[in-house]
Scaffold this motif. Structure first.
Motif, short mmCIF file in Angstrom:
data_model
loop_
_atom_site.label_atom_id
_atom_site.label_comp_id
_atom_site.label_asym_id
_atom_site.label_seq_id
_atom_site.Cartn_x
_atom_site.Cartn_y
_atom_site.Cartn_z
N GLN A 156 42.62 64.36 20.48
CA GLN A 156 43.90 64.19 19.80
C GLN A 156 44.15 62.72 19.44
N VAL A 157 43.70 61.81 20.30
CA VAL A 157 43.79 60.39 19.97
C VAL A 157 42.95 60.09 18.73
N LYS A 158 41.78 60.70 18.66
CA LYS A 158 40.90 60.51 17.50
C LYS A 158 41.57 61.01 16.23
N ARG A 159 42.18 62.19 16.30
CA ARG A 159 42.88 62.73 15.12
C ARG A 159 44.01 61.81 14.69
N LEU A 160 44.75 61.31 15.66
CA LEU A 160 45.89 60.45 15.37
C LEU A 160 45.45 59.23 14.57
N LYS A 161 44.31 58.65 14.97
CA LYS A 161 43.83 57.44 14.31
C LYS A 161 43.16 57.74 12.98
N GLU A 162 42.26 58.73 12.98
CA GLU A 162 41.43 58.96 11.79
C GLU A 162 42.18 59.67 10.68
N GLU A 163 43.15 60.51 11.03
CA GLU A 163 43.86 61.27 10.02
C GLU A 163 45.22 60.67 9.66
N GLY A 164 45.56 59.54 10.29
CA GLY A 164 46.82 58.87 9.98
C GLY A 164 48.04 59.72 10.29
N LEU A 165 48.00 60.43 11.40
CA LEU A 165 49.07 61.35 11.75
C LEU A 165 50.16 60.67 12.58
N PHE A 166 51.28 61.36 12.72
CA PHE A 166 52.39 60.94 13.56
C PHE A 166 52.24 61.60 14.93
N GLY A 191 54.11 63.44 16.62
CA GLY A 191 54.55 64.82 16.66
C GLY A 191 53.59 65.80 16.01
N ASP A 192 52.58 65.28 15.29
CA ASP A 192 51.65 66.15 14.58
C ASP A 192 50.47 66.60 15.44
N VAL A 193 50.30 65.98 16.59
CA VAL A 193 49.17 66.32 17.45
C VAL A 193 49.68 66.77 18.81
N THR A 194 48.76 67.28 19.61
CA THR A 194 49.10 67.65 20.99
C THR A 194 48.89 66.44 21.89
N THR A 195 49.90 66.11 22.68
CA THR A 195 49.75 64.99 23.61
C THR A 195 49.51 65.52 25.02
N ILE A 196 48.56 64.90 25.71
CA ILE A 196 48.20 65.27 27.08
C ILE A 196 48.21 64.00 27.90
N ASN A 197 49.00 63.98 28.96
CA ASN A 197 49.03 62.83 29.84
C ASN A 197 49.04 63.27 31.29
N LEU A 198 48.13 62.68 32.08
CA LEU A 198 48.10 62.93 33.51
C LEU A 198 49.27 62.18 34.13
N THR A 199 50.17 62.91 34.80
CA THR A 199 51.39 62.30 35.30
C THR A 199 51.52 62.31 36.82
N GLN A 200 50.80 63.20 37.52
CA GLN A 200 50.90 63.26 38.96
C GLN A 200 49.57 63.68 39.60
N LEU A 201 49.26 63.08 40.73
CA LEU A 201 48.15 63.50 41.58
C LEU A 201 48.69 63.65 42.99
N GLU A 202 48.42 64.78 43.62
CA GLU A 202 48.96 65.04 44.94
C GLU A 202 47.89 65.63 45.85
N GLY A 203 47.94 65.26 47.14
CA GLY A 203 47.05 65.87 48.11
C GLY A 203 46.40 64.86 49.03
N GLY A 204 45.69 65.40 50.00
CA GLY A 204 45.01 64.55 50.97
C GLY A 204 45.88 64.23 52.16
N VAL A 205 45.23 64.10 53.34
CA VAL A 205 45.98 63.81 54.55
C VAL A 205 45.52 62.52 55.21
N GLN A 206 44.27 62.13 54.98
CA GLN A 206 43.72 60.93 55.62
C GLN A 206 42.44 60.56 54.89
N ASN A 207 42.06 59.27 54.97
CA ASN A 207 40.93 58.82 54.16
C ASN A 207 39.57 59.33 54.62
#
Length: 401
Positions: A233-243, A245-261
């Motif tokens: 989608q980043v590639k489309r945004l750049k190569e096709e000159g899109l806005f 809102g014209d593409v699908t945005t995906i962002n990793l926002t949370q990581l959860e889990g683990g109890v000890q290293n």
């Protein structure tokens, strides 16, 4: 103009007073804000109702400007009273003091999102009424709560009420955003929001052993697949000159889990914020995600933290009377407007679900930095007053077609 001139301007005073009500999430008390809006309605000689479609903590304020032909489909001018939280130490001004600097910049949470359009509507109505103008169609000015957390206790429930049905709404204006260039954006559609959680379960044990089928391996597979999709989608945004809102945005926002290293966890979760473009097949996309869960090795559960339905775009174009009138009003002011798909989410989607043609529009020109939800959110006084002039042109145009 001097700071003193701005400070003495009646419309600027009203705007700053409105900004001083702290209606930031969470646990908002709207009482004082609602009372102020009722005072504004009285000053404009407009009847006002306060409704509680979801619960007693979330009021919807509705002002009515009756038209000469009230049987025609009406117009809604909508904005929301709630604002997002602030991190006070990141602000150079008190976010609820509406302080103004020597450049005429007004600093406060809500200056761009979206208290400004609410009082700009009122300023335009005040000026139009002073000239003796009465709209052909009835105009409702609505102030709704809860928009910043999904609108589930505000507009979503309001449109289900008999009160709303009796309003016979044909067209609405709601919030937009500053533009990135000299044009003004008009949002005629919104992407579909799917916040996704992938719950990856696997073999647990000691961190010194290369265990098979671990949660970390499965999480890695899912993250790689989602990031590949994001890169496309980043590639489309750049190569096709899109806005955005014209593409699908995906962002990793949370990581959860683990109890000890030194403990291999039995479960790791990853959450993505997903805003899906309006031309994407939602059923096929969900199948793709579920296939990835299987390919990751099984034991991966896909959870929709929210699963919005697809909402069709509002029709626009020269053959759509409301759009044509809206566009002409801006053109008459020598302002250029460009139709876009909104990159975020607003209450317009609930109106579109009811068949109401809805546009997201904020008259903020390209000299306004985009600070929605940001620290030191502000708007210049002259930009704010220019917005009132814009609505003074738009309101007669869309009400009298």
């Amino acid at each position: 103009m001097s700071k003193g001139w701005w400070e003495n301007n009646a419309e600027i005073k009203i705007f700053r007073e409105y900004l001083r009500f702290n209606t930031a999430h969470p646990n908002i008390d709207y009482t004082a804000c609602v009372e102020y809006l009722k005072q504004q309605a009285a000053s404009l000689d407009l009847p006002v109702d306060v409704l509680y479609p979801a619960n007693e903590d979330n009021p919807v304020v509705v002002m009515k400007w009756e038209g000469k032909e009230p049987d025609l489909p009406s117009i809604i001018l909508n904005s929301h009273t709630d604002v997002v939280p602030v991190v006070r130490e990141k602000w150079t001004h008190d976010p609820f003091a509406a302080e103004m600097d020597d450049e005429g910049r007004i600093f406060a949470r809500g200056t761009q999102d979206t208290k400004q359009v609410g009082t700009q509507y009122l300023g335009a109505i005040r000026a139009l009424k002073a000239k003796g103008f009465q709209p052909k169609r009835t105009v409702y000015v609505t102030f709704v709560p809860d928009e910043e957390v999904g609108g589930h206790l505000g507009m979503r429930e309001f449109v289900k009420t008999d009160y709303f049905k009796k309003m016979n709404v044909g067209f609405s204006l709601d919030e937009g955003s500053p533009s990135l260039d000299k044009t003004y954006y008009a949002y005629y559609a919104e992407r579909t929001a799917w916040p996704l959680r992938f719950k990856c379960s696997g073999t647990a044990g000691h961190g010194s052993i290369l265990l098979p089928n671990t949660a970390g391996e499965k999480l890695n597979y899912i993250v790689n697949k989602m990031m590949e999709y994001r890169a496309s989608q980043v590639k489309r945004l750049k190569e096709e000159g899109l806005f955005f809102g014209d593409v699908t945005t995906i962002n990793l926002t949370q990581l959860e889990g683990g109890v000890q290293n030194n403990v291999v966890p039995a479960q790791l979760d990853v959450v993505f914020d997903l805003r899906i473009a309006i031309d994407v097949d939602l059923e096929a996309l969900e199948k793709q995600f579920r296939d990835w869960c299987v390919e990751a090795g099984g034991g991966v559960e896909l959870v929709f933290e929210r699963k919005d339905e697809f909402v069709p775009a509002s029709k626009i174009g020269a053959d759509v009377p409301f759009w044509a009138a809206f566009e002409k009003a801006l053109n008459d002011l020598n302002l250029k407007v460009r139709a876009q798909v909104c990159p975020g989410g607003t209450d317009s989607r609930y109106l579109r679900q009811q068949g109401v043609t809805s546009l997201g529009f904020s008259p903020l020109n390209n000299n306004t930095p985009i600070l929605l939800h940001d620290h030191d959110e502000h708007i210049k006084a002259d930009v704010y007053l220019h917005g009132i002039e814009v609505y003074k042109s738009i309101i007669p145009a869309i009400t009298d077609i």
